[in-house]
Design an enzyme around this catalytic site. Sequence first.
Site, PDB file in Angstrom:
ATOM      1  N   HIS A 166     -49.921  71.578  -3.902  1.00  0.00           N
ATOM      2  CA  HIS A 166     -49.428  71.161  -2.593  1.00  0.00           C
ATOM      3  C   HIS A 166     -49.386  69.627  -2.559  1.00  0.00           C
ATOM      4  CE1 HIS A 166     -49.671  70.484   1.773  1.00  0.00           C
ATOM      5  NE2 HIS A 166     -49.305  71.737   1.942  1.00  0.00           N
ATOM      6  N   ASP A 185     -58.980  72.526  -4.673  1.00  0.00           N
ATOM      7  CA  ASP A 185     -58.333  72.673  -3.365  1.00  0.00           C
ATOM      8  C   ASP A 185     -58.492  74.142  -2.965  1.00  0.00           C
ATOM      9  OD1 ASP A 185     -56.618  73.158  -1.276  1.00  0.00           O
ATOM     10  OD2 ASP A 185     -54.842  72.288  -2.235  1.00  0.00           O
ATOM     11  N   GLN A 239     -56.158  77.728   0.317  1.00  0.00           N
ATOM     12  CA  GLN A 239     -55.625  79.089   0.331  1.00  0.00           C
ATOM     13  C   GLN A 239     -56.629  80.101  -0.224  1.00  0.00           C
ATOM     14  OE1 GLN A 239     -52.912  79.762   1.867  1.00  0.00           O
ATOM     15  NE2 GLN A 239     -52.020  77.723   2.045  1.00  0.00           N
ATOM     16  N   LYS A 288     -56.658  77.546   8.855  1.00  0.00           N
ATOM     17  CA  LYS A 288     -56.117  78.614   8.007  1.00  0.00           C
ATOM     18  C   LYS A 288     -57.084  79.791   7.917  1.00  0.00           C
ATOM     19  CE  LYS A 288     -53.487  75.523   4.947  1.00  0.00           C
ATOM     20  NZ  LYS A 288     -52.103  75.654   5.393  1.00  0.00           N
ATOM     21  N   CYS A 346     -44.154  72.614   0.586  1.00  0.00           N
ATOM     22  CA  CYS A 346     -44.918  71.402   0.282  1.00  0.00           C
ATOM     23  C   CYS A 346     -45.261  71.233  -1.193  1.00  0.00           C
ATOM     24  CB  CYS A 346     -46.202  71.296   1.101  1.00  0.00           C
ATOM     25  SG  CYS A 346     -45.896  71.137   2.854  1.00  0.00           S
TER      26      CYS A 346
END
Lengths: 148, 409
Positions: B124, B200, B203, B226, B364
């Site tokens: 991203h 990261d 997600q 999220k 993104c």
Amino acid sequence: MPTFELTPAMMREIIMDHYSSPRHKLTPENDGYASLHSSSVNCIDDIDVYLKFGDDGKVVDACWNGTACAISTASSDIICDLIIGMDEKQAHYLIDQYHKMMHEEPYDASVLEEALAFMNTSKQAARIHCATIGWDAIEEILKEHHHE
Amino acid sequence: MAYDVWKIRQDFPMIRNGKQMQGHPLVFLDNASTTFKPDCVIETMDTYYRDETSNSHRGDYDLCYQADKRIESARRTVAKFLNAEENEVVFTSGTTDSINLIAYGYALKHLKPGDEILLSKAEHASNVLPWFRICELTGARVNYVPLVDDRLTVESLKASMNEHVRIVALAYVGNVLGYVAPIKEMAKVVHSYGAVFAVDGAQAVPHMKIDVKDLDCDFLSFSGHKMCGPTGIGVLYGKYDILCKTDPFLTGGGMNVKFFPNGEAQYLLPPMRFEAGTLNIAGIYGLEAAVKYLQSIGMDAINEHEKELKQYAVKALKATDMVEIYNEDSEAGIVTFNVKGVFAQDAATLLNSKGIACRSGQHCAKILPEVLGTVATVRASFYLYTSKEDIDALVEAVKQGGDFLDAYF
């Protein structure tokens, strides 16, 4: 207003026609074109627009190229069709009427011709920028040309 | 206990209240972008504003003391959720803020010309651009771990490692394709070169059980919104000894011990060293409520539910013979596809006209298209409250792909 009513089927046909076989989707090979790059953070559209002016200030050629959805492809192609042969004042008038149509304000439909196929774009508000990306770029080029 | 998606859906006002879009019941399939909030999160934040308003660590009165206690409690809740220590949980504004804190707080301090930062082309923007900036500022360079069939593998990481690599920054779960990276095995490789592993988790953390001690990553970033929490709050997990080697990215009130007219300043220890200014107190409370809510359902149960939805969606979409799917075998609840012959953005507009929220574009990850071989895709992403009926609505709409301009008439 147009002398006949544009049906959804006709609007679809106009948009699909310019989407599947755009007349002005090309990068000019020779010099003498004013150009502007236009892209959006909201979507994938990423295009260059080119205008060539004659000695009398009229638009003698217009074209565009890049990555674009059906709506931005057809709308950019249609303005190129319409604007060729126009002087600065006519071009601004055309673009003004189109913007008014986009934003559901009263507009002069008599100059818009095939661009009337976008009269309902406001139903898909997230796509107004697709229907105007080429138009906005051409307006910018006209303004820059005016100052030169 | 069986997973009861209809009971879960009742916890979410955005679903329960019959929200409509374009005259159709809203079908929300953009959960990789953001998620709905359950009543408990909204009420917790509302109560702070209605009944508990006070700043934290700024006064001697009861309300303020209670705010301090609540923030400690939230930090504990998040730490437990990750199997981290309390002093390893930094509250940030979200994943972007967390990664920028790693970049400007850690990397800027420790990197020098010739050093290398390893990324992948599926990252991203928020896990690419901070590193580009750090390269500009330090003279380090970015390199990419090649994807193997769209996946990150331990072997491809091994082949990319060298003694110049100081930081490896990769997504646990890719936001476009939803492949789960073998983080635990990768951490061993990264550490064998003495490099730092920044994961990261935007997600991943909302969708699966996380154990940072088991993973052994050095940093893990994620966002509250999220995972059923509020916007504007997120977390940076960092191993305590590495947080101690990290400079503050923002300075100001709430993060210092004392400072003097001569310019000398002493900062608090981590995690408060990184929390300058008034905290997002309502956001922290809301995040804690979201974590507790997810725990009450169970991260493994949520993960199972999403896997089932993914398989269901892939099967149903394939049966239409009208789509190209780019991530059939990925683990996460993300289906990335195109309706054959329809530009992604036009497909997303058609879906909008049916009340279905999907994302189109590059999501993104602007350097991924060269890997996928298509400029844009439509992404449908699921969460704990997504039902098979939501997917049925998507499939029905896709079947009308050829008439995508209907959205305009």
